[in-house]
Motif scaffolding. Structure first.
Motif, PDB file in Angstrom:
ATOM      1  N   GLU A 166      -2.258   0.507   8.700  1.00  0.00           N
ATOM      2  CA  GLU A 166      -1.959  -0.887   9.045  1.00  0.00           C
ATOM      3  C   GLU A 166      -0.684  -1.310   8.318  1.00  0.00           C
ATOM      4  OE1 GLU A 166      -3.471  -2.993  11.026  1.00  0.00           O
ATOM      5  OE2 GLU A 166      -5.479  -2.168  11.388  1.00  0.00           O
ATOM      6  N   ARG A 167       0.176  -2.045   9.015  1.00  0.00           N
ATOM      7  CA  ARG A 167       1.449  -2.431   8.397  1.00  0.00           C
ATOM      8  C   ARG A 167       1.256  -3.163   7.081  1.00  0.00           C
ATOM      9  NH1 ARG A 167       5.438  -4.516  13.310  1.00  0.00           N
ATOM     10  NH2 ARG A 167       4.633  -3.138  14.912  1.00  0.00           N
ATOM     11  N   ASP A 168       0.252  -4.052   7.025  1.00  0.00           N
ATOM     12  CA  ASP A 168       0.061  -4.816   5.793  1.00  0.00           C
ATOM     13  C   ASP A 168      -0.641  -4.022   4.698  1.00  0.00           C
ATOM     14  OD1 ASP A 168      -2.481  -4.709   6.817  1.00  0.00           O
ATOM     15  OD2 ASP A 168      -2.731  -6.872   7.068  1.00  0.00           O
ATOM     16  N   GLN A 169      -0.958  -2.748   4.985  1.00  0.00           N
ATOM     17  CA  GLN A 169      -1.584  -1.891   3.985  1.00  0.00           C
ATOM     18  C   GLN A 169      -0.636  -0.820   3.446  1.00  0.00           C
ATOM     19  OE1 GLN A 169      -5.051  -2.177   2.923  1.00  0.00           O
ATOM     20  NE2 GLN A 169      -4.602  -4.149   3.852  1.00  0.00           N
ATOM     21  N   VAL A 170       0.602  -0.796   3.954  1.00  0.00           N
ATOM     22  CA  VAL A 170       1.537   0.261   3.574  1.00  0.00           C
ATOM     23  C   VAL A 170       1.818   0.258   2.075  1.00  0.00           C
ATOM     24  CG1 VAL A 170       3.915   1.085   3.808  1.00  0.00           C
ATOM     25  CG2 VAL A 170       2.608   0.459   5.846  1.00  0.00           C
ATOM     26  N   ASP A 171       2.046  -0.903   1.501  1.00  0.00           N
ATOM     27  CA  ASP A 171       2.341  -0.971   0.062  1.00  0.00           C
ATOM     28  C   ASP A 171       1.146  -0.476  -0.769  1.00  0.00           C
ATOM     29  OD1 ASP A 171       4.869  -1.922   0.540  1.00  0.00           O
ATOM     30  OD2 ASP A 171       4.346  -4.032   0.232  1.00  0.00           O
ATOM     31  N   PHE A 172      -0.060  -0.821  -0.347  1.00  0.00           N
ATOM     32  CA  PHE A 172      -1.263  -0.365  -1.055  1.00  0.00           C
ATOM     33  C   PHE A 172      -1.413   1.157  -0.912  1.00  0.00           C
ATOM     34  CE2 PHE A 172      -2.249  -4.784   0.173  1.00  0.00           C
ATOM     35  CZ  PHE A 172      -2.439  -5.325  -1.088  1.00  0.00           C
ATOM     36  N   PHE A 173      -1.126   1.655   0.297  1.00  0.00           N
ATOM     37  CA  PHE A 173      -1.184   3.098   0.521  1.00  0.00           C
ATOM     38  C   PHE A 173      -0.191   3.805  -0.399  1.00  0.00           C
ATOM     39  CE2 PHE A 173       0.178   7.049   2.357  1.00  0.00           C
ATOM     40  CZ  PHE A 173      -0.955   7.602   2.921  1.00  0.00           C
ATOM     41  N   LYS A 174       1.025   3.297  -0.470  1.00  0.00           N
ATOM     42  CA  LYS A 174       2.050   3.938  -1.296  1.00  0.00           C
ATOM     43  C   LYS A 174       1.676   3.897  -2.771  1.00  0.00           C
ATOM     44  CE  LYS A 174       7.035   4.238  -1.963  1.00  0.00           C
ATOM     45  NZ  LYS A 174       8.371   3.672  -1.597  1.00  0.00           N
ATOM     46  N   SER A 175       1.101   2.804  -3.217  1.00  0.00           N
ATOM     47  CA  SER A 175       0.679   2.710  -4.620  1.00  0.00           C
ATOM     48  C   SER A 175      -0.404   3.740  -4.939  1.00  0.00           C
ATOM     49  CB  SER A 175       0.164   1.299  -4.920  1.00  0.00           C
ATOM     50  OG  SER A 175       1.202   0.345  -4.807  1.00  0.00           O
ATOM     51  N   ALA A 176      -1.358   3.898  -4.012  1.00  0.00           N
ATOM     52  CA  ALA A 176      -2.415   4.894  -4.213  1.00  0.00           C
ATOM     53  C   ALA A 176      -1.829   6.295  -4.238  1.00  0.00           C
ATOM     54  CB  ALA A 176      -3.456   4.768  -3.104  1.00  0.00           C
ATOM     55  N   TYR A 177      -0.851   6.550  -3.360  1.00  0.00           N
ATOM     56  CA  TYR A 177      -0.184   7.862  -3.336  1.00  0.00           C
ATOM     57  C   TYR A 177       0.546   8.117  -4.658  1.00  0.00           C
ATOM     58  CZ  TYR A 177       3.886  10.837  -2.821  1.00  0.00           C
ATOM     59  OH  TYR A 177       4.863  11.771  -3.053  1.00  0.00           O
ATOM     60  N   GLU A 178       1.296   7.138  -5.131  1.00  0.00           N
ATOM     61  CA  GLU A 178       2.065   7.327  -6.360  1.00  0.00           C
ATOM     62  C   GLU A 178       1.149   7.584  -7.551  1.00  0.00           C
ATOM     63  OE1 GLU A 178       4.357   3.746  -6.420  1.00  0.00           O
ATOM     64  OE2 GLU A 178       6.001   4.613  -5.219  1.00  0.00           O
ATOM     65  N   GLU A 179       0.009   6.938  -7.556  1.00  0.00           N
ATOM     66  CA  GLU A 179      -0.934   7.137  -8.665  1.00  0.00           C
ATOM     67  C   GLU A 179      -1.500   8.555  -8.650  1.00  0.00           C
ATOM     68  OE1 GLU A 179      -5.171   5.333 -10.349  1.00  0.00           O
ATOM     69  OE2 GLU A 179      -4.002   4.199  -8.863  1.00  0.00           O
ATOM     70  N   ILE A 180      -1.921   9.025  -7.470  1.00  0.00           N
ATOM     71  CA  ILE A 180      -2.519  10.365  -7.408  1.00  0.00           C
ATOM     72  C   ILE A 180      -1.461  11.452  -7.548  1.00  0.00           C
ATOM     73  CG2 ILE A 180      -2.393  10.613  -4.900  1.00  0.00           C
ATOM     74  CD1 ILE A 180      -5.214  11.813  -7.236  1.00  0.00           C
ATOM     75  N   SER A 181      -0.234  11.179  -7.118  1.00  0.00           N
ATOM     76  CA  SER A 181       0.817  12.204  -7.198  1.00  0.00           C
ATOM     77  C   SER A 181       1.137  12.573  -8.642  1.00  0.00           C
ATOM     78  CB  SER A 181       2.080  11.729  -6.484  1.00  0.00           C
ATOM     79  OG  SER A 181       2.656  10.614  -7.156  1.00  0.00           O
ATOM     80  N   GLN A 182       0.917  11.637  -9.576  1.00  0.00           N
ATOM     81  CA  GLN A 182       1.154  11.924 -10.985  1.00  0.00           C
ATOM     82  C   GLN A 182       0.123  12.909 -11.545  1.00  0.00           C
ATOM     83  OE1 GLN A 182       3.907  10.688 -12.468  1.00  0.00           O
ATOM     84  NE2 GLN A 182       4.358   9.783 -10.466  1.00  0.00           N
ATOM     85  N   LYS A 183      -0.980  13.066 -10.842  1.00  0.00           N
ATOM     86  CA  LYS A 183      -2.056  13.940 -11.313  1.00  0.00           C
ATOM     87  C   LYS A 183      -2.050  15.287 -10.595  1.00  0.00           C
ATOM     88  CE  LYS A 183      -4.867   9.794 -12.076  1.00  0.00           C
ATOM     89  NZ  LYS A 183      -6.118   9.072 -11.709  1.00  0.00           N
ATOM     90  N   ILE A 184      -1.014  15.529  -9.775  1.00  0.00           N
ATOM     91  CA  ILE A 184      -0.928  16.795  -9.037  1.00  0.00           C
ATOM     92  C   ILE A 184       0.400  17.462  -9.398  1.00  0.00           C
ATOM     93  CG2 ILE A 184      -1.076  17.883  -6.770  1.00  0.00           C
ATOM     94  CD1 ILE A 184      -2.316  15.339  -5.709  1.00  0.00           C
ATOM     95  N   PRO A 185       0.475  18.091 -10.560  1.00  0.00           N
ATOM     96  CA  PRO A 185       1.744  18.651 -11.033  1.00  0.00           C
ATOM     97  C   PRO A 185       2.092  20.013 -10.441  1.00  0.00           C
ATOM     98  CG  PRO A 185       0.036  19.041 -12.653  1.00  0.00           C
ATOM     99  CD  PRO A 185      -0.621  18.261 -11.536  1.00  0.00           C
ATOM    100  N   HIS A 186       1.136  20.663  -9.760  1.00  0.00           N
ATOM    101  CA  HIS A 186       1.346  22.057  -9.354  1.00  0.00           C
ATOM    102  C   HIS A 186       2.060  22.195  -8.010  1.00  0.00           C
ATOM    103  CE1 HIS A 186      -2.443  20.745  -7.563  1.00  0.00           C
ATOM    104  NE2 HIS A 186      -2.241  21.636  -6.597  1.00  0.00           N
ATOM    105  N   CYS A 187       2.440  21.097  -7.382  1.00  0.00           N
ATOM    106  CA  CYS A 187       3.152  21.200  -6.110  1.00  0.00           C
ATOM    107  C   CYS A 187       4.144  20.056  -5.979  1.00  0.00           C
ATOM    108  CB  CYS A 187       2.178  21.195  -4.930  1.00  0.00           C
ATOM    109  SG  CYS A 187       1.350  19.618  -4.674  1.00  0.00           S
TER     110      CYS A 187
END
Length: 206
Positions: A166-187
């Protein structure tokens, strides 16, 4: 460039001749710009493949008329939504070859090499599935559909995940991605979007 409408469905079209259109990057970018602009001005867009031609306006009206019900269903599904892509690049861990040191025939060496390659790709594929599950679970509250594509070789796997958001959920989606991406160092992870929902506009007009 103009709008041809049938009922509540509109098609953005331009006049020309099939032989007069090339596949230059400027033409492709212009097509992309038109799709992006249409998305800005409407709640729902079904992007057409670059290079679709119809003989005349009557042909466009007939196409929209024949497919009106199916198009309305897809427009409703895509209403207010955009596409976001996450690309993950996984590299195989370096390991010593298990090839026997004794004398082998050419055929035996070939089969053993194929076996090593298979196990390498299988291991990467398993890592990709786990990564896919992790990313999907972490961003789950903010998307309504997801598609995955995987390409691999012996030493590398490229995983592409396409999310309908949903367009109004994009910022929330990106924030969730950025948070989990910090915990995935192997790729290596790459984020792009929002885009028009190309991966989810899977409708073939009759």
């Amino acid at each position: 460039m103009r709008l041809v409408s049938f009922a509540d469905i509109g098609a953005v079209v331009s006049e020309g001749a099939p032989g007069g259109m090339g596949k230059e990057i400027v033409d492709i970018l212009t097509h992309q710009e038109v799709v992006n602009r249409a998305l800005d001005l409407s709640r729902s867009v079904i992007p057409c493949r670059f290079g679709v031609w119809v003989a005349d306006e009557a042909g466009i009206m007939a196409l929209l008329s024949r497919n009106a019900s199916r198009l309305e269903t897809h427009f409703a599904r895509l209403a207010g939504k955009v596409e976001v892509e996450i690309k993950a690049i996984l590299n195989a861990q370096q390991s010593e070859s298990t090839m026997p040191t004794g004398k082998l025939t050419v055929g035996e060496r070939y089969l053993l090499a194929k076996k090593e390659k298979y196990h390498g790709v299988k291991s990467l594929s398993e890592q990709g599935k786990k990564l896919c599950q992790t990313l999907n679970k972490s961003t789950a509250p903010f998307w309504t559909a997801v598609k995955a594509e995987e390409t691999s070789s012996r030493q590398k796997l490229i995983l592409r995940l396409f999310y309908l958001v949903e367009r109004d959920q994009v910022d929330f989606f990106k924030s969730a991605y950025e948070e989990i991406s910090q915990k995935i160092p192997h790729c290596k992870l790459l984020y792009s979007g929002p885009w028009p929902p190309y991966s989810f506009a899977d409708v073939t007009l009759s």
